[in-house]
Motif scaffolding. Structure first.
Motif, PDB file in Angstrom:
ATOM      1  N   GLY A 148      66.498  48.375  -3.121  1.00  0.00           N
ATOM      2  CA  GLY A 148      65.056  48.569  -3.305  1.00  0.00           C
ATOM      3  C   GLY A 148      64.712  48.681  -4.889  1.00  0.00           C
ATOM      4  N   THR A 149      63.343  48.589  -5.370  1.00  0.00           N
ATOM      5  CA  THR A 149      63.016  48.607  -6.538  1.00  0.00           C
ATOM      6  C   THR A 149      61.875  49.239  -6.833  1.00  0.00           C
ATOM      7  OG1 THR A 149      61.949  47.048  -8.286  1.00  0.00           O
ATOM      8  CG2 THR A 149      61.721  46.305  -5.881  1.00  0.00           C
ATOM      9  N   THR A 150      61.624  50.046  -7.976  1.00  0.00           N
ATOM     10  CA  THR A 150      60.646  50.562  -8.434  1.00  0.00           C
ATOM     11  C   THR A 150      59.397  49.911  -8.750  1.00  0.00           C
ATOM     12  OG1 THR A 150      61.490  50.827 -10.787  1.00  0.00           O
ATOM     13  CG2 THR A 150      61.898  52.649  -9.207  1.00  0.00           C
ATOM     14  N   ARG A 151      59.559  48.396  -8.907  1.00  0.00           N
ATOM     15  CA  ARG A 151      58.390  47.722  -9.313  1.00  0.00           C
ATOM     16  C   ARG A 151      57.724  47.630  -8.121  1.00  0.00           C
ATOM     17  NH1 ARG A 151      57.613  41.450 -11.500  1.00  0.00           N
ATOM     18  NH2 ARG A 151      55.289  41.286 -10.475  1.00  0.00           N
ATOM     19  N   THR A 152      57.910  47.720  -6.783  1.00  0.00           N
ATOM     20  CA  THR A 152      56.932  48.091  -5.563  1.00  0.00           C
ATOM     21  C   THR A 152      55.751  48.794  -5.886  1.00  0.00           C
ATOM     22  OG1 THR A 152      58.525  49.330  -4.660  1.00  0.00           O
ATOM     23  CG2 THR A 152      58.747  47.071  -4.095  1.00  0.00           C
ATOM     24  N   PRO A 211      57.259  46.455   2.383  1.00  0.00           N
ATOM     25  CA  PRO A 211      57.612  47.720   2.379  1.00  0.00           C
ATOM     26  C   PRO A 211      59.159  47.822   2.601  1.00  0.00           C
ATOM     27  CG  PRO A 211      55.886  47.292   3.916  1.00  0.00           C
ATOM     28  CD  PRO A 211      56.048  45.742   3.064  1.00  0.00           C
ATOM     29  N   ASP A 212      59.860  46.392   2.935  1.00  0.00           N
ATOM     30  CA  ASP A 212      61.334  46.542   3.016  1.00  0.00           C
ATOM     31  C   ASP A 212      61.934  46.627   1.397  1.00  0.00           C
ATOM     32  OD1 ASP A 212      61.282  46.083   5.574  1.00  0.00           O
ATOM     33  OD2 ASP A 212      61.145  44.030   5.467  1.00  0.00           O
ATOM     34  N   LEU A 213      61.277  46.330   0.562  1.00  0.00           N
ATOM     35  CA  LEU A 213      61.724  46.447  -0.887  1.00  0.00           C
ATOM     36  C   LEU A 213      61.684  47.684  -1.575  1.00  0.00           C
ATOM     37  CD1 LEU A 213      60.841  42.660  -1.987  1.00  0.00           C
ATOM     38  CD2 LEU A 213      63.141  43.469  -0.909  1.00  0.00           C
ATOM     39  N   ASN A 241      65.287  46.801 -10.220  1.00  0.00           N
ATOM     40  CA  ASN A 241      66.386  47.786 -11.140  1.00  0.00           C
ATOM     41  C   ASN A 241      67.766  47.435 -10.993  1.00  0.00           C
ATOM     42  OD1 ASN A 241      63.979  49.332  -9.519  1.00  0.00           O
ATOM     43  ND2 ASN A 241      64.154  50.145 -11.566  1.00  0.00           N
ATOM     44  N   THR A 242      68.216  47.332 -12.177  1.00  0.00           N
ATOM     45  CA  THR A 242      69.940  46.921 -12.229  1.00  0.00           C
ATOM     46  C   THR A 242      70.964  47.927 -11.256  1.00  0.00           C
ATOM     47  OG1 THR A 242      69.595  46.502 -14.378  1.00  0.00           O
ATOM     48  CG2 THR A 242      71.881  46.690 -13.677  1.00  0.00           C
TER      49      THR A 242
END
Length: 471
Positions: free
Chosen positions: A219-223, A302-304, A387-388
């Protein structure tokens, strides 16, 4: 006495800053999308002019010339195993956007490479189902229960000819996924292990290796910056970039202009949103969020989210006979104890603002943390989209076996069932679309990936390699 007035001023300032950020983000994304689209059109127009001016040395008729111009289906058989490149969000495969290549021409490095065109915004589940039938052939079956819950047709596109119909346990495949593409492959492998395709006796061993390039494994906080609610990771904020994207996608699919849909498709045809099917009343329902993929949550964002990835990963395994390798990218560094962008010129303009924002991400105090042990500082390093920490290997909710690669020779030969990962200084789109931007690093990266697929992973079988003499 002045406290309410001060609070009102603060809310107004935050609102103005939020709208300003939304305007800038929207403008940057629209301009980049227009740049990609116009580049593809310009390339196609120039190719048409060249074809018109080129002498017809073979004396072909008009019909024959037209047939030669058509993009023919590439069908692979035999060995060695093909390498399948799977695009990420907003991506496209061979045949879309004219002659533009999502992987910047990396597919030309080997004779047995496939680049499927999957839905650019469809859910991980739906894309995994599409990918299976793209390779094996037949009509895409999204599954009865899933389709009913998601509110779309159970059946989709028909592939009259599979691109690798002999695919099975004796003829496995290498997959390379960029961004969300790697999760598509992982879900597909789990479906193969679960024998989830009616009429096929599948297993996880149909996949020989998975390579993740800036992969969205956790996942990513960009979402959340783009508009997903951090409280649940599924719903959207009322005013955000994703809401504007939602409106644009709905209108694009509802208008159903054939030329545009053939040129670029978001992949929601199985939702049947076209005006011929829904009419004006259907458009109103779509815009109000009563129907369609954004209402049911059956789309990619939603999956990310971290929550969505946790839910997805809870069902996904790392299998003992499959080779795994990942490249984790980042464009950040530590300065006086703070995480900041590592450069200005080295980060694509579309990503710079997000790199800066993701460095500063803090989960809202009034929202439940996505998992036990979550720390904001772990998620600061990023490449502008992911995120790395998310890209190295699957680590949530359970950490999978992994090994950091610093010296390739110390990891040779690779062992299956372990996620080997490298760290690369690059932003999220450094190795796609624009080959010149990555320069010599482009060839180093993809040569590394392709040679591993051909040499290291298959060293024991000693296959007959295409272009073996040239290597």
């Amino acid at each position: 006495m002045n406290l309410p007035r001060e609070m009102a001023r603060r809310r107004l300032s935050i609102g103005v800053l939020g709208l300003t950020e939304l305007f800038i983000s929207t403008a940057v994304h629209v301009l980049f999308g227009f740049y990609i689209f116009s580049t593809a059109v310009a390339s196609d127009v120039s190719q048409v002019l060249i074809d018109c001016l080129r002498p017809n040395v073979f004396n072909l008729g008009a019909k024959e010339v037209e047939e030669r111009r058509k993009d023919k289906v590439v069908v692979l058989e035999g060995s060695p195993p093909p390498i399948v490149l799977v695009h990420g969000i907003f991506g496209f495969g061979k045949g879309r956007l004219g002659g533009l290549s999502y992987f910047a021409g990396a597919e030309n490095k080997d004779e047995r490479v496939l680049v499927p065109d999957l839905g650019s915004l469809t859910s991980i589940h739906d894309r995994a189902r599409d990918l299976f039938y793209y390779l094996k052939g037949g009509q895409v079956d999204y599954g009865e229960e899933h389709s009913r819950n998601a509110g779309h047709s159970q059946f989709g596109k028909i592939y009259e000819q599979g691109h690798y119909p002999s695919w099975d346990g004796q003829h496995p495949i290498h997959f390379v996924g960029h961004s969300a593409g790697v999760q598509v492959v992982r879900v597909l492998q789990q479906m193969l292990a679960d024998k989830a395709f009616s009429g096929y006796d599948t297993s996880e061993d149909w996949i020989l290796s998975i390579t993740s390039l800036s992969g969205a494994l956790n996942g990513t906080t960009r979402t959340y910056y783009d508009g997903m609610q951090p409280e649940d990771g599924r719903s959207m904020k009322s005013i955000c970039l994703l809401q504007l994207c939602r409106l644009g996608v709905i209108l694009y699919d509802w208008l159903d202009i054939t030329w545009f849909k053939n040129y670029y498709n978001f992949g929601f045809d199985h939702f049947e949103m076209a005006w011929k099917k829904t009419g004006i009343a259907g458009l109103v329902d779509l815009l109000l969020g009563n129907t369609g993929p954004f209402a049911s949550g059956d789309w990619i964002l939603p999956d990310l989210t971290i929550q969505g990835s946790l839910d997805l990963n809870s069902r996904l395994k790392t299998f003992p006979n499959t080779f795994y390798f990942s490249y984790a990218t980042k464009r950040t560094r530590k300065l006086f104890g703070f995480t900041v962008p590592s450069s200005i010129l080295g980060i694509h303009p579309m990503l710079f603002l997000r790199v800066l924002q993701m460095c500063q991400w803090r989960f809202p105090a009034n929202s439940p943390l996505p998992y036990k042990g979550y720390r904001d500082e772990d998620w600061e390093d990023n490449d502008g989209a992911l995120n790395t920490i998310s890209m190295t290997h699957p680590r949530l909710p359970v950490e999978h076996p992994s090994c950091l690669v610093v010296d390739d020779s110390k990891c040779d030969p690779l062992q299956p069932g372990i996620w080997y990962y490298k760290m690369i200084e690059a932003d999220h789109i450094f190795f796609i679309v624009n080959r010149e931007r990555a320069g010599v690093q482009f060839d180093i990266l993809y040569d590394d990936i392709f040679q591993r697929c051909r040499k290291h992973v298959l060293a024991s079988s000693q296959p007959t390699l295409p272009n073996e003499n040239s290597q």
